[in-house]
Write an enzyme that holds these catalytic residues in place. Structure first.
Site, PDB file in Angstrom:
ATOM      1  N   LEU A 131      29.962  46.808  34.780  1.00  0.00           N
ATOM      2  CA  LEU A 131      31.246  47.064  35.427  1.00  0.00           C
ATOM      3  C   LEU A 131      32.209  47.820  34.520  1.00  0.00           C
ATOM      4  O   LEU A 131      32.912  48.723  34.963  1.00  0.00           O
ATOM      5  CB  LEU A 131      31.889  45.737  35.845  1.00  0.00           C
ATOM      6  CG  LEU A 131      31.160  44.928  36.917  1.00  0.00           C
ATOM      7  CD1 LEU A 131      31.722  43.508  36.967  1.00  0.00           C
ATOM      8  CD2 LEU A 131      31.294  45.596  38.271  1.00  0.00           C
ATOM      9  N   LYS A 169      26.444  51.319  20.488  1.00  0.00           N
ATOM     10  CA  LYS A 169      26.205  51.303  21.936  1.00  0.00           C
ATOM     11  C   LYS A 169      27.391  51.898  22.691  1.00  0.00           C
ATOM     12  O   LYS A 169      27.229  52.558  23.715  1.00  0.00           O
ATOM     13  CB  LYS A 169      25.943  49.878  22.407  1.00  0.00           C
ATOM     14  CG  LYS A 169      24.614  49.305  21.921  1.00  0.00           C
ATOM     15  CD  LYS A 169      24.397  47.891  22.427  1.00  0.00           C
ATOM     16  CE  LYS A 169      23.058  47.333  21.939  1.00  0.00           C
ATOM     17  NZ  LYS A 169      22.840  45.931  22.405  1.00  0.00           N
ATOM     18  N   ASP A 215      34.927  42.260  19.088  1.00  0.00           N
ATOM     19  CA  ASP A 215      33.966  41.163  19.219  1.00  0.00           C
ATOM     20  C   ASP A 215      34.738  39.920  19.637  1.00  0.00           C
ATOM     21  O   ASP A 215      35.456  39.308  18.833  1.00  0.00           O
ATOM     22  CB  ASP A 215      33.247  40.935  17.889  1.00  0.00           C
ATOM     23  CG  ASP A 215      32.205  39.824  17.973  1.00  0.00           C
ATOM     24  OD1 ASP A 215      32.063  39.218  19.060  1.00  0.00           O
ATOM     25  OD2 ASP A 215      31.541  39.550  16.963  1.00  0.00           O
ATOM     26  N   ASN A 217      37.526  42.961  30.771  1.00  0.00           N
ATOM     27  CA  ASN A 217      36.295  42.791  31.533  1.00  0.00           C
ATOM     28  C   ASN A 217      35.200  42.049  30.760  1.00  0.00           C
ATOM     29  O   ASN A 217      34.362  41.381  31.355  1.00  0.00           O
ATOM     30  CB  ASN A 217      35.783  44.176  31.957  1.00  0.00           C
ATOM     31  CG  ASN A 217      34.332  44.173  32.361  1.00  0.00           C
ATOM     32  OD1 ASN A 217      33.974  43.693  33.425  1.00  0.00           O
ATOM     33  ND2 ASN A 217      33.467  44.703  31.493  1.00  0.00           N
ATOM     34  N   SER A 235      37.776  38.101  36.583  1.00  0.00           N
ATOM     35  CA  SER A 235      37.340  36.732  36.808  1.00  0.00           C
ATOM     36  C   SER A 235      36.144  36.713  37.749  1.00  0.00           C
ATOM     37  O   SER A 235      35.324  37.626  37.722  1.00  0.00           O
ATOM     38  CB  SER A 235      38.513  35.902  37.349  1.00  0.00           C
ATOM     39  OG  SER A 235      38.203  34.527  37.367  1.00  0.00           O
ATOM     40  N   TYR A 255      29.872  28.878  33.569  1.00  0.00           N
ATOM     41  CA  TYR A 255      30.533  30.171  33.785  1.00  0.00           C
ATOM     42  C   TYR A 255      31.667  30.073  34.813  1.00  0.00           C
ATOM     43  O   TYR A 255      32.786  30.538  34.542  1.00  0.00           O
ATOM     44  CB  TYR A 255      29.503  31.215  34.202  1.00  0.00           C
ATOM     45  CG  TYR A 255      30.076  32.580  34.495  1.00  0.00           C
ATOM     46  CD1 TYR A 255      30.514  33.409  33.467  1.00  0.00           C
ATOM     47  CD2 TYR A 255      30.164  33.051  35.807  1.00  0.00           C
ATOM     48  CE1 TYR A 255      31.031  34.671  33.735  1.00  0.00           C
ATOM     49  CE2 TYR A 255      30.675  34.308  36.083  1.00  0.00           C
ATOM     50  CZ  TYR A 255      31.112  35.115  35.047  1.00  0.00           C
ATOM     51  OH  TYR A 255      31.632  36.364  35.320  1.00  0.00           O
ATOM     52  N   LYS A 310      35.834  30.851  34.378  1.00  0.00           N
ATOM     53  CA  LYS A 310      36.563  31.767  35.247  1.00  0.00           C
ATOM     54  C   LYS A 310      37.698  31.059  35.972  1.00  0.00           C
ATOM     55  O   LYS A 310      38.745  31.670  36.257  1.00  0.00           O
ATOM     56  CB  LYS A 310      35.596  32.420  36.236  1.00  0.00           C
ATOM     57  CG  LYS A 310      34.569  33.324  35.554  1.00  0.00           C
ATOM     58  CD  LYS A 310      35.280  34.440  34.793  1.00  0.00           C
ATOM     59  CE  LYS A 310      34.367  35.287  33.957  1.00  0.00           C
ATOM     60  NZ  LYS A 310      35.056  36.418  33.304  1.00  0.00           N
TER      61      LYS A 310
END
Length: 347
Positions: A38, A63, A89, A115, A168, A205, A209
């Site tokens: 995303l 990367k 990080d 994000n 979220s 998870y 959120k």
């Protein structure tokens, strides 16, 4: 079941690209976790729309540079400075501080799209806290709080309304999350949710959120966009279920389950990134709001979050975030963020 059918309907909703701001060529955006998924698609869209500068906050600079090269190839934006890679990080609060200090040197900042995040299916304790709580909540909110002064200063200097977007998840709003966050008993939220008992592959998870949503609602309450000098729109956005590598740390069984779900219901990362763009361009009506399907969707937020009991939990979560940051040596003066700018003070 009704909520499940609503989720399926939402997943098949066509998502429009938001209109490009007229002054986007003068604007600066930061997207974390921008080397993949995303974040990559969001940053690429911003470059393609003509953003003056897009900063990719990534854990691996190598990367990040590879991702930026791909974005330049896709958009034709090869001019120096249009895209920049900065190391970030979120497992290290010191890294968050260094990143924030670099942001403070910018001439302007128009939006931070927070994000970056992790899904953990095995419990790991880092700096006295479960890793996904550290990354998704504590470090993400430290980044948000440290970035707010630059966003506020940019609002005053350029007469704009910057945005602070926390990415979220709609999984936080599921009924099984009701009561997942302790609201009483004097137990620290992060200590409780870091315990081995209660840690689950598909439950941790959403809990992180949910904490984000509580934090966004409380921060927006403390910093009203219409009355605070240097007003900043603060919102939370759910991109829905997408094809990304967010589950890169997941166990093999968890990956199999997610693969099946994605095969049936997932959006592409590009489609999901449109929800991030909408939140990054959204108006004051999105302040403190939950966004999804490229619009404000407060109607999706259940009553157990918005009612009196939910507000008590919200305050508790917020206070425990600040206590945790202070205990880890990264205290934040929230009152200073809410104070009028010197030129705006009433004499």
């Amino acid at each position: 079941m009704p909520r499940f059918f609503g989720f399926v309907r939402d997943q098949y909703t066509a998502l429009p690209l938001p209109p490009t701001p007229a002054d986007i060529a003068q604007q600066t955006f930061v997207v974390t976790g921008a080397n993949t998924g995303l974040g990559f698609q969001c940053a690429q869209h911003l470059l393609g729309m003509g953003a003056g500068r897009v900063i990719l906050g990534v854990r691996s600079v190598q990367k990040g540079e590879a991702a930026l090269a791909a974005m330049r190839q896709a958009t034709g934006r090869h001019e120096a400075g249009a895209g920049t890679v900065w190391e970030l990080d979120l497992q290290s609060l010191d890294s968050v501080e260094k990143f924030s200090q670099r942001l403070a040197t910018l001439d302007r900042l128009d939006a931070l799209v927070a994000n970056a995040g992790v899904v953990m299916t095995e419990r790991q304790i880092v700096q006295g806290i479960e890793l996904s709580l550290l990354v998704n909540v504590v470090a993400t909110m430290l980044l948000a709080l440290r970035t707010l002064p630059k966003l506020q200063a940019s609002a005053r200097k350029f007469n704009t309304t910057p945005r602070l977007v926390i990415v979220s998840s709609n999984s936080a709003l599921e009924s099984n999350m009701k009561g997942a966050v302790p609201s009483a008993g004097g137990v620290d939220v992060f200590d409780k949710l870091s315990e081995e008992d209660g840690f689950g592959t598909f439950s941790q998870y959403p809990k992180t959120k949910l904490l984000q949503i509580y934090a966004v609602r409380q921060l927006a309450l403390l910093l009203p966009v219409a009355t605070t000098a240097g007003g900043v729109v603060i919102n939370a956005v759910s991109p829905g279920l997408c094809y990304t590598d967010l589950d890169r740390n997941a166990s093999r069984p968890a990956k199999v389950v997610l693969a099946i779900m994605r095969k049936l219901l997932a959006r592409t990362a590009e489609a999901g990134s449109r929800t991030l763009l909408q939140a990054a361009f959204a108006g004051p009506d999105s302040h403190g709001a939950y966004c999804s399907e490229c619009r404000v969707k407060n109607e999706d937020v259940p009553a157990w979050i918005t009612n009196a009991s939910g507000k008590t939990t919200q305050e508790r979560v917020w206070n425990d975030i600040l206590k945790r940051l202070d205990a880890m040596g990264h205290g934040v003066d929230v009152a200073a963020l809410a104070a009028p700018a010197p030129s705006a003070r009433v004499v």
